[in-house]
Design an enzyme around this catalytic site. Structure first.
Site, PDB file in Angstrom:
ATOM      1  N   ASP A   1      -3.608   6.274 -13.601  1.00  0.00           N
ATOM      2  CA  ASP A   1      -3.951   5.197 -12.676  1.00  0.00           C
ATOM      3  C   ASP A   1      -5.411   5.388 -12.293  1.00  0.00           C
ATOM      4  O   ASP A   1      -5.745   6.255 -11.494  1.00  0.00           O
ATOM      5  CB  ASP A   1      -3.033   5.257 -11.446  1.00  0.00           C
ATOM      6  CG  ASP A   1      -3.394   4.217 -10.397  1.00  0.00           C
ATOM      7  OD1 ASP A   1      -4.301   3.391 -10.646  1.00  0.00           O
ATOM      8  OD2 ASP A   1      -2.772   4.232  -9.322  1.00  0.00           O
TER       9      ASP A   1
ATOM     10  N   TYR B   1      -5.023  10.601 -11.504  1.00  0.00           N
ATOM     11  CA  TYR B   1      -4.773   9.605 -10.463  1.00  0.00           C
ATOM     12  C   TYR B   1      -6.044   9.476  -9.631  1.00  0.00           C
ATOM     13  O   TYR B   1      -6.324  10.285  -8.755  1.00  0.00           O
ATOM     14  CB  TYR B   1      -3.572  10.032  -9.607  1.00  0.00           C
ATOM     15  CG  TYR B   1      -3.308   9.152  -8.408  1.00  0.00           C
ATOM     16  CD1 TYR B   1      -3.369   7.764  -8.502  1.00  0.00           C
ATOM     17  CD2 TYR B   1      -2.980   9.704  -7.174  1.00  0.00           C
ATOM     18  CE1 TYR B   1      -3.127   6.956  -7.408  1.00  0.00           C
ATOM     19  CE2 TYR B   1      -2.725   8.913  -6.065  1.00  0.00           C
ATOM     20  CZ  TYR B   1      -2.805   7.540  -6.192  1.00  0.00           C
ATOM     21  OH  TYR B   1      -2.568   6.736  -5.101  1.00  0.00           O
TER      22      TYR B   1
ATOM     23  N   ASP C   1       4.968  -0.499  -7.555  1.00  0.00           N
ATOM     24  CA  ASP C   1       4.069  -1.648  -7.687  1.00  0.00           C
ATOM     25  C   ASP C   1       3.290  -1.595  -9.004  1.00  0.00           C
ATOM     26  O   ASP C   1       2.641  -2.578  -9.377  1.00  0.00           O
ATOM     27  CB  ASP C   1       3.113  -1.766  -6.486  1.00  0.00           C
ATOM     28  CG  ASP C   1       2.489  -0.454  -6.061  1.00  0.00           C
ATOM     29  OD1 ASP C   1       2.793   0.593  -6.668  1.00  0.00           O
ATOM     30  OD2 ASP C   1       1.688  -0.458  -5.102  1.00  0.00           O
ATOM     31  N   HIS C   2       3.375  -0.472  -9.717  1.00  0.00           N
ATOM     32  CA  HIS C   2       2.793  -0.334 -11.054  1.00  0.00           C
ATOM     33  C   HIS C   2       3.900  -0.408 -12.099  1.00  0.00           C
ATOM     34  O   HIS C   2       5.069  -0.120 -11.806  1.00  0.00           O
ATOM     35  CB  HIS C   2       2.089   1.018 -11.212  1.00  0.00           C
ATOM     36  CG  HIS C   2       0.906   1.205 -10.335  1.00  0.00           C
ATOM     37  ND1 HIS C   2      -0.393   1.148 -10.797  1.00  0.00           N
ATOM     38  CD2 HIS C   2       0.810   1.490  -9.006  1.00  0.00           C
ATOM     39  CE1 HIS C   2      -1.234   1.376  -9.798  1.00  0.00           C
ATOM     40  NE2 HIS C   2      -0.529   1.592  -8.705  1.00  0.00           N
TER      41      HIS C   2
ATOM     42  N   ASN D   1      -7.200   3.048 -10.831  1.00  0.00           N
ATOM     43  CA  ASN D   1      -7.442   2.268  -9.617  1.00  0.00           C
ATOM     44  C   ASN D   1      -8.682   1.388  -9.702  1.00  0.00           C
ATOM     45  O   ASN D   1      -9.300   1.068  -8.689  1.00  0.00           O
ATOM     46  CB  ASN D   1      -7.490   3.180  -8.385  1.00  0.00           C
ATOM     47  CG  ASN D   1      -6.161   3.202  -7.655  1.00  0.00           C
ATOM     48  OD1 ASN D   1      -5.550   2.161  -7.428  1.00  0.00           O
ATOM     49  ND2 ASN D   1      -5.691   4.390  -7.299  1.00  0.00           N
TER      50      ASN D   1
ATOM     51  N   ASN E   1       2.374   5.104 -12.759  1.00  0.00           N
ATOM     52  CA  ASN E   1       2.295   5.452 -11.339  1.00  0.00           C
ATOM     53  C   ASN E   1       3.633   5.068 -10.730  1.00  0.00           C
ATOM     54  O   ASN E   1       3.930   3.889 -10.539  1.00  0.00           O
ATOM     55  CB  ASN E   1       1.146   4.703 -10.652  1.00  0.00           C
ATOM     56  CG  ASN E   1       1.068   5.028  -9.166  1.00  0.00           C
ATOM     57  OD1 ASN E   1       2.080   5.208  -8.491  1.00  0.00           O
ATOM     58  ND2 ASN E   1      -0.144   5.098  -8.636  1.00  0.00           N
TER      59      ASN E   1
ATOM     60  N   GLU F   1       1.286   9.749  -8.651  1.00  0.00           N
ATOM     61  CA  GLU F   1       1.870   9.540  -7.320  1.00  0.00           C
ATOM     62  C   GLU F   1       3.327   9.994  -7.277  1.00  0.00           C
ATOM     63  O   GLU F   1       4.204   9.267  -6.832  1.00  0.00           O
ATOM     64  CB  GLU F   1       1.732   8.076  -6.872  1.00  0.00           C
ATOM     65  CG  GLU F   1       0.562   7.869  -5.942  1.00  0.00           C
ATOM     66  CD  GLU F   1       0.650   6.580  -5.136  1.00  0.00           C
ATOM     67  OE1 GLU F   1       0.741   6.678  -3.893  1.00  0.00           O
ATOM     68  OE2 GLU F   1       0.622   5.492  -5.735  1.00  0.00           O
TER      69      GLU F   1
END
Length: 265
Positions: free
Chosen positions: A152, A109, A255-256, A154, A11, A38
């Site tokens: 991702d 995603y 952030d990933h 999540n 991501n 993303e």
């Protein structure tokens, strides 16, 4: 001698904003296939030139303006560009391809789900659960073709997939209802979670750290949100799985961090 195929997922949180670290990753790790989530860009202005210059001639893009977006970028031929709308709202959250050897790669995603784990108070949370229910219906109906499901998700499903199980029980991504539904998705086609196949719980294994931390490494409040699953027949072909944790400290990071699996075909 078996052919080694390296498949990565990341991501990237805007591929144009972070094209420099994507190039750094390709130079350092040289995956054969990179699944991005993303990407946050429409297909017509996706930064394809850098990838092509590095030998990634096959770009399967599914983008939209400013939000979401997925892509599969490959040095080896890929076919059958599929795009499933598991949220039933037109958002670009999935792309799937087939390799020459018949293996399918599904790059997804999953919606983050907002901040409140209640579908009445927070419609985004309900949309996340509904997305996963549609994925379960899709997964349950799959034929026996060897498949890799990555991206991702999540959700950090296990207690050891988060820095504090107790403190995150009411935090979206680790709530019991999310962990239960991801467990049903995994069971729907006997998916093998390669992260925990190679790094069994309770080993520390994170792929995401919030931007809010002043020093992400010192606080180490991580979660394992990014996954690579395979159908059981392919699990035996996987020879390694790892996370590229140093990428969280690269210039202007996502952030990933990337995850990488090597397969021997």
């Amino acid at each position: 001698m078996a052919d080694i195929l390296r498949i990565a997922s990341w991501n990237i949180n805007s591929v144009r904003a972070r094209i420099d670290i994507v190039e750094q990753f390709l130079a350092q790790e040289s995956p054969d296939i990179l699944c991005l989530q993303e990407t946050k860009v429409i297909d017509s202005i996706f930064p394809a030139a850098m990838f092509r210059q590095r030998g990634y001639k096959h770009l399967i893009l599914h983008g939209q303006p400013m939000h979401h977006g997925v892509a599969i970028i490959s040095r080896v031929p890929v076919y059958e560009d599929d795009r499933f709308d598991w949220q039933a709202n037109g958002e670009a959250r999935h792309v799937g391809v087939r390799l020459d050897n018949g293996v399918r790669i599904e790059n997804v995603y999953v919606p983050a789900g907002g901040d409140i784990p209640d579908r009445t108070l927070n419609p985004k949370f309900g949309q996340k659960l509904d997305f996963l229910e549609r994925m379960i219906a899709w997964s349950s109906a799959l034929d026996k073709k060897p498949t890799i499901l990555t991206g991702d998700f999540n959700i950090a499903p296990l207690e050891s997939d988060v820095w504090s199980h107790k403190q995150l029980l009411d935090v979206v991504s680790h709530t019991p209802v999310e962990c239960e539904i991801l467990g049903r998705l995994q069971a729907s086609n006997d998916w093998v979670d390669l992260g925990r196949h190679f790094h069994p719980a309770p080993q520390r294994l994170y792929t995401w750290w919030s931007y809010r931390a002043k020093d992400w490494a010192a606080s180490d409040r991580g979660r394992r949100l990014d996954h690579m699953w395979t159908t059981p027949d392919l699990a035996a072909k996987a020879v390694s799985h790892r996370v590229v944790e140093p990428a969280r400290s690269w210039t202007k990071p996502s952030d990933h961090i990337p995850i990488i699996t090597e397969f021997a075909f």
